[in-house]
Enzyme design. Structure first.
Site, PDB file in Angstrom:
ATOM      1  N   LYS A   7      30.857  39.953  47.255  1.00  0.00           N
ATOM      2  CA  LYS A   7      31.656  41.044  46.588  1.00  0.00           C
ATOM      3  C   LYS A   7      32.968  40.723  46.767  1.00  0.00           C
ATOM      4  O   LYS A   7      33.596  40.206  47.659  1.00  0.00           O
ATOM      5  CB  LYS A   7      31.099  42.351  47.114  1.00  0.00           C
ATOM      6  CG  LYS A   7      31.883  43.511  46.179  1.00  0.00           C
ATOM      7  CD  LYS A   7      30.928  44.698  46.566  1.00  0.00           C
ATOM      8  CE  LYS A   7      31.260  45.683  45.830  1.00  0.00           C
ATOM      9  NZ  LYS A   7      31.472  45.441  43.959  1.00  0.00           N
ATOM     10  N   ASN A  13      38.847  36.515  40.874  1.00  0.00           N
ATOM     11  CA  ASN A  13      38.423  37.559  40.155  1.00  0.00           C
ATOM     12  C   ASN A  13      39.490  38.312  39.041  1.00  0.00           C
ATOM     13  O   ASN A  13      40.210  39.105  39.397  1.00  0.00           O
ATOM     14  CB  ASN A  13      37.529  38.506  40.679  1.00  0.00           C
ATOM     15  CG  ASN A  13      36.883  39.612  39.859  1.00  0.00           C
ATOM     16  OD1 ASN A  13      36.950  39.680  38.369  1.00  0.00           O
ATOM     17  ND2 ASN A  13      36.142  40.630  40.343  1.00  0.00           N
ATOM     18  N   CYS A  41      37.688  41.418  36.051  1.00  0.00           N
ATOM     19  CA  CYS A  41      36.966  42.640  36.315  1.00  0.00           C
ATOM     20  C   CYS A  41      37.354  43.777  35.362  1.00  0.00           C
ATOM     21  O   CYS A  41      38.525  44.179  35.267  1.00  0.00           O
ATOM     22  CB  CYS A  41      37.027  43.118  37.776  1.00  0.00           C
ATOM     23  SG  CYS A  41      36.260  44.689  38.051  1.00  0.00           S
ATOM     24  N   THR A  52      31.143  40.507  33.128  1.00  0.00           N
ATOM     25  CA  THR A  52      30.638  41.410  32.374  1.00  0.00           C
ATOM     26  C   THR A  52      31.436  41.828  31.079  1.00  0.00           C
ATOM     27  O   THR A  52      32.877  41.492  31.038  1.00  0.00           O
ATOM     28  CB  THR A  52      30.433  42.764  33.213  1.00  0.00           C
ATOM     29  OG1 THR A  52      31.651  43.089  33.728  1.00  0.00           O
ATOM     30  CG2 THR A  52      29.308  42.747  34.398  1.00  0.00           C
ATOM     31  N   GLY A  63      23.275  41.734  32.406  1.00  0.00           N
ATOM     32  CA  GLY A  63      21.849  41.740  32.328  1.00  0.00           C
ATOM     33  C   GLY A  63      21.468  40.925  30.921  1.00  0.00           C
ATOM     34  O   GLY A  63      22.314  40.459  30.461  1.00  0.00           O
ATOM     35  N   GLY A  68      25.378  35.223  33.440  1.00  0.00           N
ATOM     36  CA  GLY A  68      25.192  36.359  32.403  1.00  0.00           C
ATOM     37  C   GLY A  68      23.701  36.597  31.965  1.00  0.00           C
ATOM     38  O   GLY A  68      23.228  35.704  31.233  1.00  0.00           O
TER      39      GLY A  68
END
Lengths: 311, 278
Positions: free
Chosen positions: A50, A133, A136, A198, A222, A248
């Site tokens: 994470k 990252n 985000c 995302t 998803g 993805g």
């Protein structure tokens, strides 16, 4: 019948050797321990943690998740204990697994935080790689670093000088041209790009006339985003030289294969971990079976081997 | 906890939109603690995408039962699943009620349920039956009162509260709780035969202390916590939040506590009222 050799699933990302190309995506696997009862963690190609920030972050208001057609929105907001506690409390377990640990990092205020984090993690031998990252959607920024060619180039160039460890730039799909950003990451010295984070999204409760997420907006993941991700991997593959880690909406072997064929050297399982915690393990097996069936000895026979429809 | 395929034994209507789902799982039956839940994949495909977390309602031998209300697409699909079919389940998950604390047997448990919140409290009542729990069930009206007979069969005293007064006390179940507590002084309670609502008797005799256990809508739990605080008694509250993973990985279902955010799915769903920040 000639006995076939077991396919070789090894891949190389920068100076990082992976025994197989299946990883778990940042933010969907906690710090791995959460999954130890459900699968054999040692089988994974690598674990991406994470995202860690310099200081602890408590994250966004609830509700933080909401289901959408064939997907979900999240607005966790990078809740994490901060780099010190991560090293003290989370890393010892990861270290014991003996598989590559890729630490995802992000900056809250200024890009300089990336430099501090990279320097810090560079000193830790058990950290195999770092994932930047820069994509985000839950930090309430007007613009993400990976939404700008110049910002991406600048950040990657700066941190490149601070470590010889493998550096992965994780990019946002919410851009006009993914190839321009991927090229910038490559020019800056990234060893690989991770495609995609995302997509920004929103969902509304029509009865209450309120957003369904406490933070109003979040990131969509998803199966719903898979075609977007596959296209971006394919576009980038045709323009860049560094490896692509594709992700993805990968839910099973077949969806993982799409990414390899589009040009991914490795893949990450994300949202699927929430639904079937054994997904990554099943994909490793499924990939091996597919390679056996198609007489592929190495993954290079698969990555980017997309054919025209009427070839 | 594990990921397992379980066989559906029955899946039938209880009343209104409420349904019972019973399945066979020796593993879950053996390890389940009252207050824990299972995370059920209602379809084989990816639509709906996420699992549905449901509290364990009862365990008998190898059989595990949950109660659910048909509220959306996921529970609608679940209601169509037939006996003999298999469901992919993660469980038992979460941190359940502490029914084994050394003090428990010296305390009279009061279970406060709101709506579908009765589900885990039946399982808890089974564990606490030797302590003769008092159960307060609140619902909108008589038709939404669930599990009354199950509590009675376990030897519990049950009091009801409905918003419309169609049965039991007219008003909130937490107002009923207040009345119950105020009519039964904590340390010195001798005999409380006060007709709280329908004339059912409440706690008899012994100067026991009470402990509260509750599951239901958030505002109800908040009121229970407040009442517990006022009376300086402990309350164990089972919370509900939107969940994605159910195993503490995504950090989607957090709740504010005195030591920062905690996950409802893994650190909870049961929390001590003193721990929570409202």
């Amino acid at each position: 019948m000639v006995k076939q050799m077991k396919p070789n699933l090894n891949v190389k990302i920068g100076n990082l050797d992976l025994k197989n190309p299946v990883m778990v995506a940042s933010g969907t696997f906690g710090y791995a321990r959460e999954f130890e009862d459900f699968m054999d963690l040692k089988k994974l190609g690598a674990i991406v943690t994470k995202t860690i920030t310099l200081k602890a972050r408590q994250g966004n208001l609830t509700p933080r998740t909401c289901e959408t057609p064939a997907g979900m929105l999240n607005s966790i907001g990078l809740e994490n204990p901060g780099i010190d506690k991560f090293i003290q409390e989370k890393l010892p377990f990861l270290r014991k697994l003996g598989i590559p640990v890729i630490v995802s990092i992000a900056a809250e205020e200024t890009p300089n935080e990336f430099a501090i984090l990279v320097k810090r993690l560079d000193q830790i031998s058990e950290v195999s790689a770092m994932e930047l990252n820069i994509s985000c959607p839950n930090l309430q920024k007007n613009k993400l670093i990976s939404q700008d060619v110049k910002d991406t180039l600048e950040l990657v160039s700066v941190v490149r000088k601070l470590t010889s460890k493998c550096l992965i730039a994780k990019l946002s799909p919410s851009v006009t041209s993914i190839t321009q950003i991927a090229l910038a990451a490559q020019s800056g010295g990234a060893d690989a790009v991770a495609l995609i984070n995302t997509l920004g999204g929103m969902s509304i409760d029509v009865h209450k006339r309120t957003p369904k997420l406490g933070a109003w907006v979040g990131g969509l993941s998803g199966p719903a985003i898979r075609p977007i991700a596959v296209k971006m991997v394919w576009e980038a593959y045709n323009k860049i030289k560094i490896p692509i880690i594709g992700m993805g909406g990968i839910m099973d072997t077949e969806s993982a294969l799409e990414f390899f064929i589009a040009g991914a050297t490795a893949i990450s399982v994300g949202t699927a971990n929430f639904i079937n915690p054994q997904t990554s393990q099943e994909i490793i097996t499924g990939l091996e079976q597919y390679m056996l069936k198609n007489n592929m000895q190495n993954l290079s026979a698969l990555t980017g081997r997309l054919k025209a429809c009427k070839a | 906890m594990a990921q397992i395929k379980v066989k559906i034994i029955s899946n039938s209507r209880v009343s209104g939109n409420y349904r019972h789902l019973e399945f066979e799982s020796g593993l879950i039956a053996k390890h389940a603690i009252a207050g824990q839940f299972v995370n059920i994949k209602v379809v084989d495909g990816w639509e709906p995408l996420l699992r549905r977390p449901l509290s364990i309602h009862s365990v008998k031998g190898q059989k595990v039962k949950v109660i659910y209300e048909i509220l959306g697409k996921g529970t609608q699909i679940l209601s169509t699943r037939k006996p003999g079919e298999f469901l992919d389940i993660l469980g038992p998950l979460g941190n359940g009620f502490n029914s084994l604390s050394p003090n428990t047997h010296h305390l009279t448990p009061i279970l406060i349920a709101g709506g579908i919140g009765v589900a885990p409290l039946v399982f808890l009542a089974e564990k606490l039956k030797l302590s003769k729990p008092l159960v307060l069930i609140g619902a909108m009206s008589k038709k939404q009162i669930l599990c009354l007979q199950e509590f009675k069969a376990l030897g519990c005293t049950v009091e009801l509260a409905t918003d419309d007064g169609s049965v039991g006390f007219k008003g909130r179940v937490t107002d009923l709780l207040r009345i119950v507590l105020e009519q039964t002084p904590l340390e010195t309670r001798q005999k409380s035969r006060s007709a709280v609502t329908s004339g059912n008797l409440f706690l008899t005799g012994q100067a026991k202390r009470v402990e509260l256990f509750s599951c239901g809508p958030h505002p109800m739990l908040k009121a229970v916590a407040q009442i517990a605080g006022e009376h300086k008694i402990n309350a164990q509250l089972s919370l509900e939040e939107h969940m994605a993973c159910g195993i503490g990985a995504c950090l989607g279902c957090v709740v504010a506590t005195k030591s920062g955010y905690k996950t409802v799915c893994k650190d909870g769903p049961v929390f001590s009222s003193e721990e929570l920040v409202w």
